[in-house]
Design a protein around this motif. Sequence first.
Motif, short mmCIF file in Angstrom:
data_model
loop_
_atom_site.label_atom_id
_atom_site.label_comp_id
_atom_site.label_asym_id
_atom_site.label_seq_id
_atom_site.Cartn_x
_atom_site.Cartn_y
_atom_site.Cartn_z
N ARG A 37 0.87 -1.18 0.00
CA ARG A 37 0.00 0.00 0.00
C ARG A 37 0.90 1.22 0.00
O ARG A 37 2.12 1.11 0.20
CB ARG A 37 -0.94 0.02 1.20
N PHE A 38 0.34 2.39 -0.20
CA PHE A 38 1.16 3.59 -0.21
C PHE A 38 1.48 4.04 1.20
O PHE A 38 0.60 4.12 2.06
CB PHE A 38 0.49 4.71 -1.01
N VAL A 39 2.76 4.30 1.42
CA VAL A 39 3.28 4.76 2.71
C VAL A 39 4.26 5.90 2.40
O VAL A 39 4.69 6.05 1.26
CB VAL A 39 4.00 3.60 3.45
N PRO A 40 4.62 6.71 3.41
CA PRO A 40 5.60 7.76 3.15
C PRO A 40 6.87 7.15 2.53
O PRO A 40 7.21 6.03 2.88
CB PRO A 40 5.87 8.34 4.54
N PRO A 41 7.44 7.85 1.58
CA PRO A 41 7.27 9.25 1.22
C PRO A 41 6.14 9.57 0.24
O PRO A 41 6.09 10.68 -0.29
CB PRO A 41 8.62 9.61 0.60
N PHE A 42 5.21 8.65 -0.02
CA PHE A 42 4.02 8.97 -0.81
C PHE A 42 3.35 10.18 -0.18
O PHE A 42 3.23 10.26 1.04
CB PHE A 42 3.07 7.76 -0.81
N SER A 43 2.90 11.12 -1.00
CA SER A 43 2.27 12.33 -0.47
C SER A 43 0.78 12.12 -0.24
O SER A 43 0.04 11.84 -1.18
CB SER A 43 2.48 13.50 -1.44
N PHE A 44 0.37 12.28 1.00
CA PHE A 44 -1.05 12.22 1.34
C PHE A 44 -1.67 13.61 1.27
O PHE A 44 -2.84 13.77 1.58
CB PHE A 44 -1.23 11.62 2.74
N GLY A 45 -0.89 14.61 0.88
CA GLY A 45 -1.37 15.99 0.88
C GLY A 45 -1.69 16.55 -0.48
O GLY A 45 -1.97 17.74 -0.61
N ARG A 46 -1.66 15.71 -1.52
CA ARG A 46 -2.00 16.22 -2.84
C ARG A 46 -2.77 15.18 -3.64
O ARG A 46 -2.74 14.01 -3.30
CB ARG A 46 -0.77 16.70 -3.59
#
Length: 187
Positions: A37-46
């Motif tokens: 699954r997506f985890v940092p550093p994936f951006s959850f802010g855009r």
Amino acid sequence: MEQPSLREIRADHDADTIVVYQAYAPAVAGPAVAAGRFVPPFSFGRMTWIKPSFRWLMHRSNWAQKPGQERVLAVRITRAGWEEALARAVPTTADPAAVARAEVHVQWDPERSLRGAALNQYSIQVGVGRSLIRSYAEEWITGITDLTPQVRKIAALVQGGRAAQAQRLLPPERPYPLPAELARRLT
């Protein structure tokens, strides 16, 4: 033979899931593949754009050669999540104020051939906004597969003039059965 609709979602899907494609830098793709699954550093802010058309993403990422898009991921998500996103979507061609307020954006762009030529069909791109990004990353995703080796093999075959062999390696895509009301709103 029936002609496909100009705006028809074609995707790899089963009874419960649909595959969407995204291309990322290795720093984002590696942790995502490892975690499933997506985890940092994936951006959850855009906003993040998901695409069920493999060939369209190949055009967009230049077969995983564009800087920041060197890894191609097949992201399998629930159909319930996919349809929730579509139900909240506003086409990017709508009134600008409605687009600005929308949680999800939908855009239709020309589908692409193996060599990148625009076709007379359109593929859907879905921009999942900040308010749904966590749902996408933490609830909808059922698996992430790194397709980069397959992408490189297909690209080499296309560049070598072996399009028929390349075609056989493409992920399967077939019409996705949208609920009628959703289809009317989006297509």
